[in-house]
Design an enzyme around this catalytic site. Structure first.
Site, PDB file in Angstrom:
ATOM      1  N   TYR B 295       0.854  -1.188   0.000  1.00 27.20           N
ATOM      2  CA  TYR B 295       0.000   0.000   0.000  1.00 27.20           C
ATOM      3  C   TYR B 295       0.891   1.241   0.000  1.00 27.20           C
ATOM      4  O   TYR B 295       1.618   1.505   0.961  1.00 27.20           O
ATOM      5  CB  TYR B 295      -0.896  -0.020   1.241  1.00 27.20           C
ATOM      6  CG  TYR B 295      -2.089   0.903   1.134  1.00 27.20           C
ATOM      7  CD1 TYR B 295      -3.315   0.429   0.679  1.00 27.20           C
ATOM      8  CD2 TYR B 295      -2.003   2.244   1.487  1.00 27.20           C
ATOM      9  CE1 TYR B 295      -4.414   1.260   0.574  1.00 27.20           C
ATOM     10  CE2 TYR B 295      -3.100   3.079   1.381  1.00 27.20           C
ATOM     11  CZ  TYR B 295      -4.308   2.579   0.930  1.00 27.20           C
ATOM     12  OH  TYR B 295      -5.391   3.408   0.830  1.00 27.20           O
ATOM     13  N   TYR B 345      -5.221   5.818  -7.227  1.00 27.30           N
ATOM     14  CA  TYR B 345      -5.516   5.570  -5.825  1.00 27.30           C
ATOM     15  C   TYR B 345      -6.936   5.033  -5.716  1.00 27.30           C
ATOM     16  O   TYR B 345      -7.900   5.778  -5.673  1.00 27.30           O
ATOM     17  CB  TYR B 345      -5.354   6.869  -5.042  1.00 27.30           C
ATOM     18  CG  TYR B 345      -5.812   6.852  -3.601  1.00 27.30           C
ATOM     19  CD1 TYR B 345      -5.062   6.201  -2.624  1.00 27.30           C
ATOM     20  CD2 TYR B 345      -6.970   7.511  -3.209  1.00 27.30           C
ATOM     21  CE1 TYR B 345      -5.481   6.207  -1.302  1.00 27.30           C
ATOM     22  CE2 TYR B 345      -7.386   7.522  -1.883  1.00 27.30           C
ATOM     23  CZ  TYR B 345      -6.639   6.870  -0.932  1.00 27.30           C
ATOM     24  OH  TYR B 345      -7.047   6.882   0.379  1.00 27.30           O
TER      25      TYR B 345
END
Lengths: 330, 391
Positions: B295, B345
């Site tokens: 991430y 994102y």
């Protein structure tokens, strides 16, 4: 203003109604260039207007004549940028009624509605002109912006054969601008954006009230004596729900920091230095660091709290460098 | 262990919308498009779905999606809290529900207009109800203007620099690697737009020490998955991405984006706490991992993830990155799709889709001989991790 004088005004202006004023002639015939400029400016990509091949294959219009978007109707016989009407236009005053209302003290004007009807498309080479008629004046009405009259104008858009290709009904509100109350001559300040207020619930209210009372309060467990911040109802060491507070001296060291540059969020000044402070009492607290140049901020530097009323309803424990040599002169 | 979710379920379908700055349609439509694409990819009809899992932050209800994609009924549905920290939770839940026999085929989805709608980075509150746990938490930060994710992450990045001697260039090398992968991924925002370390260093400061190129781009888009039992996966065309292990992780120091009160800010205690078990559940070690989809909302926090999951020692990730190990051709390519720094994102879900493509061998930046991919969910929040295995 009394209703009787409103009636007097209506009696004065009603005879001016239904007077068809015109013609207002066009400066130029309908042209491909002006259609292109308008479509380009408005972002209207309908192929009917400028794509000759599309017109030939998918419409009943002539292939070699550009078609004008209906919404251009009033553009063809509009005044030029210097305020001059096209050659041969009337010099009669279209706005006689509006001028009369202005003389009676109804100086404000607001456009209310603009209803349009289209009868046919104009094509390249057509020549437009229009007529204008005041077709309605309402009784005196009271609205949120003041008292006044709704005035409706009919505009008839005609082609070179005097046939109607479009029409519009335009309604204005002609109103008395309310007198400003005494002392209100200065323009009012734009709405000030305040810092977001924290949630002051059962668990947190004492902290914010403490700041307003001039104290930075740290929660202390009444059973095991552990200090804690941010506030929470239960002691994580002994699970006691009994707590009180101690007053912090507001001295500590910077554990970590950031200097915020972007986005610039109102009402804060930028760059905005934020510090995580290890207080001498043994808990950490987040705050702003005031008065130190960004390059002089260091992990481990000593800082001191200064309770600051940042806005009417908010006092915060802002921090300053304890060593004045690193503090910027205001 | 006889009762385990390990290798009981596999990802057999992935679907996504395009990633953009203005999708021009509702989040519901994005969700339906991605779920339908995932079902098509799996070769299944909507009627095969009997479970759903998503993020608490997702604005699209399960029943609405189910009806539109041709579903009939659900036996199981769940949500996971904490923003991007929810990226692995739905896979834990899906595998658990399937392993227990509760249901057989779970759709996982995340759809967001995070760019054209409410931008998390704008400093605007998401909800101003005094009962909202976010606002109660952020009450000790918002009054100071401390209200953007980049600034919260900056606290940890500064400590990481202070404790291990890392520099802005070390963070920049992560960004450069991600942008290099994105440059050859046509679905990425930064397709054909690689950056150099010099450009990273010249990019403007957002929240010191985070520069512009340390931050992901806020995005619109949706990603969806179909997870099903091993038995059903055998009947489907795609190479299954088997869930070899999956775990969620909260520790007592966990806070919503503001974990400032624990012993250290230079690590990610949630990953320290779960890494050992993520490997143990799969019967694997760091040496077995061929690709990692980590991430990467902000580049600095890729470094402590490499340390927590045992690819290098504490404080040495900067050297691991400097030696090029996470790059194209490196020994542990990280985020071959370009990551959230380079592709888009989508709250981490686009990274998990890439993990599936790497397992299948269908990525535009395919790494050779991929058997195992490590995936992580958001850092700085309660989170999770998983290992996918080529089935």
């Amino acid at each position: 203003m009394s209703d009787s004088s409103a009636a007097d005004i209506l009696n004065k202006i009603k005879p001016l109604m239904h007077k068809r004023v015109g013609p207002y002639n066009s400066w130029n015939p309908v042209s491909r260039t002006q259609i292109w400029q308008w479509c380009s400016a408005m972002g209207d990509h309908n192929p009917l207007y400028l794509d000759d091949q599309y017109r030939a294959e998918h419409s009943e219009f002539a292939a070699d004549k550009a078609v004008a978007p209906p919404a251009m109707m009033q553009m063809w016989s509009m005044r030029d940028v210097n305020g001059h009407d096209g050659p041969g236009s009337t010099t009669d005053n279209l706005f006689e009624i509006l001028d009369a209302l202005e003389q009676e003290g109804y100086a404000g004007i607001m456009a209310v509605s603009y209803d349009q009807t289209f009868h046919r498309y104009l094509e390249e080479g057509d020549r437009a002109h229009h007529y204008s008629t005041i077709i309605n004046v309402s009784d005196l009405k009271t609205t949120g912006i003041g008292k006044g009259f709704f005035v409706t104008q009919l505009a008839e858009f005609m082609d070179q054969n005097d046939e109607l290709f479009a029409e519009a009904r335009i309604t204005y509100f002609k109103y008395q601008v309310p007198k400003k109350p005494a002392g209100a001559s200065k323009p009012s300040a734009p709405g000030k954006i305040n810092r977001i207020h924290p949630v002051e619930n059962h668990d947190h209210a004492h902290f914010w009230q403490g700041l307003r009372d001039g104290k930075l309060l740290i929660q202390k467990c009444d059973d095991c004596g552990e200090l804690r911040h941010p506030p929470q109802p239960m002691c994580e060491h002994c699970q006691s729900l009994r707590w009180s507070t101690i007053e912090s001296k507001g001295k500590g060291t910077v554990y970590t920091y950031t200097v915020m540059h972007y986005p610039e969020i109102p009402p804060f000044d930028y760059p905005n230095a934020i510090v995580l402070v290890d207080l001498e009492e043994g808990v950490r607290i987040v705050s702003q660091l005031i008065g130190t140049k960004p390059d002089d901020i260091k992990v481990g530097m000593s800082v001191e709290m200064k309770l600051t009323e940042v806005q009417e309803d908010m006092t915060l424990p802002l921090f300053h460098a304890a060593d004045p040599s690193t503090t910027e002169k205001p | 262990m006889s009762h385990t979710l390990s290798r009981k379920a596999a990802i057999v379908g992935i679907g996504a919308t395009e990633f953009s700055k203005d999708s021009g349609r509702s989040e519901m439509q994005l969700a339906c498009e991605a779920v339908k694409a995932a079902l098509d990819d799996a070769g299944l009809n909507g009627s095969a779905i009997d479970g759903m899992a998503s993020f608490s932050m997702d604005n699209n209800w399960e029943n609405e999606i189910l009806r539109q994609v041709g579903g009939k009924a659900l036996k199981f549905f769940s949500r996971t809290e904490f923003g991007g920290g929810a990226a692995c939770g739905p896979f834990v839940h899906a595998a658990t529900a399937i392993a227990s026999g509760l249901c057989e085929t779970v759709v996982i989805y995340r759809a967001l207009n995070e760019r054209s709608g409410l931008r998390f980075g704008s400093g605007q509150m998401m909800n101003n109800s005094p009962l909202d746990p976010n606002i109660i938490n952020f009450s000790h930060y918002f009054p100071y203007g401390f209200m953007t994710p980049a600034a919260w992450i900056a606290f940890s990045a500064r400590r990481y620099m202070h404790e291990y001697g890392a520099t802005s260039e070390d963070f920049g090398r992560v960004a450069v690697a991600m942008r290099d992968f994105a440059a050859t991924n046509p679905n990425a925002f930064f397709y054909e737009r690689p950056i150099t370390l010099e450009e990273h260093q010249a990019s403007r400061m957002i929240a010191d020490p985070l520069r512009l190129y340390d931050c992901c781009q806020e995005s619109d888009g949706a990603v969806a998955f179909v997870v099903t039992s091993m038995e059903r996966a055998k009947d489907l065309a795609n190479t299954p991405a088997v869930i070899a292990s999956a775990r969620q992780s909260i520790v007592k120091e966990s806070r919503m984006m503001t974990p400032f009160y624990g012993e250290t800010l230079s690590g990610i205690p949630e990953f320290d706490a779960c890494a050992g078990e993520v490997y143990a559940m799969a019967g694997l070690s760091p040496n077995d991992i061929n690709v990692a989809c980590l991430y990467d909302h902000f580049s600095p926090w890729v470094l402590p993830q490499l340390e927590a999951f045992g690819f290098c020692d504490r404080g040495e990730a900067k050297d691991f990155v400097k030696d090029g190990h996470i790059n194209r051709g490196g020994k542990l390519p990280v985020n071959p799709h370009g990551g959230q720094l380079g592709e888009a994102y989508i709250h981490g879900m686009n990274g998990i889709a890439e993990a599936v493509r790497q397992i299948r061998g269908t990525s535009v930046n395919q790494v050779e001989n991929v058997d195992h991919v490590l995936i992580t969910a958001g850092a700085g929040v309660p989170t999770g991790a998983a290992i996918l295995e080529r089935g």
